[in-house]
Design a protein around this motif. Sequence first.
Motif: not given
Length: 256
Positions: A245-251
């Motif tokens: 969730l964090r990774a795709i949000g940052q992307s």
Amino acid sequence: MRDLVLSLFPGIGLLDMAFEEAGFCVVRGPDLLWGGDVRAFSPPAGRFDGVIGGPPCQRWSPLANVVRAVHGEDGVAPDLIPEYQRVVAEAAPRWFLMENVIRAPEPAVPGFVVRSETVNNRWCGGEQNRVRRFSFGTRDGAALRIQTEALNPFVFRPAVTTNSGGRRKVAVLDENGRQRGKRGHADDARLQWRQLGEMAADQGVPPDFVARLQEHGAFTSKALRTGIGNGVPLAMGRAVAAAVLRAIGQSAEAAA
């Protein structure tokens, strides 16, 4: 709106459960446990935001050498990582996540940059000592940063396996290369039988989940042991789903 996720090799859905708790909408693909075969499966392109799953790890575990010694190469489980890679390539998602043992090769899918992280279930708050590698593939090479706890349980439980748990079998061969006995001769090499409820608890599986499967007769006891033993511990799955969730949000923020 949360990502629509395709789950490959879902088993009884332990990793799926963690991603659903995180708000993802998970669609399960075929699995031998349900009578399906991933080799006959082709997903629609561009429908899924992400793909998750763990191809069978038996070929890459230390136990595979024992199986080769006793039954030959034909006795070792097939390598289905290429099938995982094929499905991801056909689905063309924005990201994918593959779970497996450390010895397994990392997935390689054209157009994706893969970064891997190794994590122990104990680092995520679980008591079971279970190490897995998670390979995260994205178009932009986003890192999967799994948050772990500062303190790990000093007393821990052995890893759950499909048979029971504890230590693996040890093959003892004679001078002609034939196996002697069934489990070796060292007491600490013997597999200790564990009850289904104990296995489920170590994996973090809610008791009512197992009770419902037993009540409706969906699985035999052997199938349940296989599904639970092959699954991702819920504590580990939750930490990984949160990291995705964090990774795709940052992307998404970087692309905006």
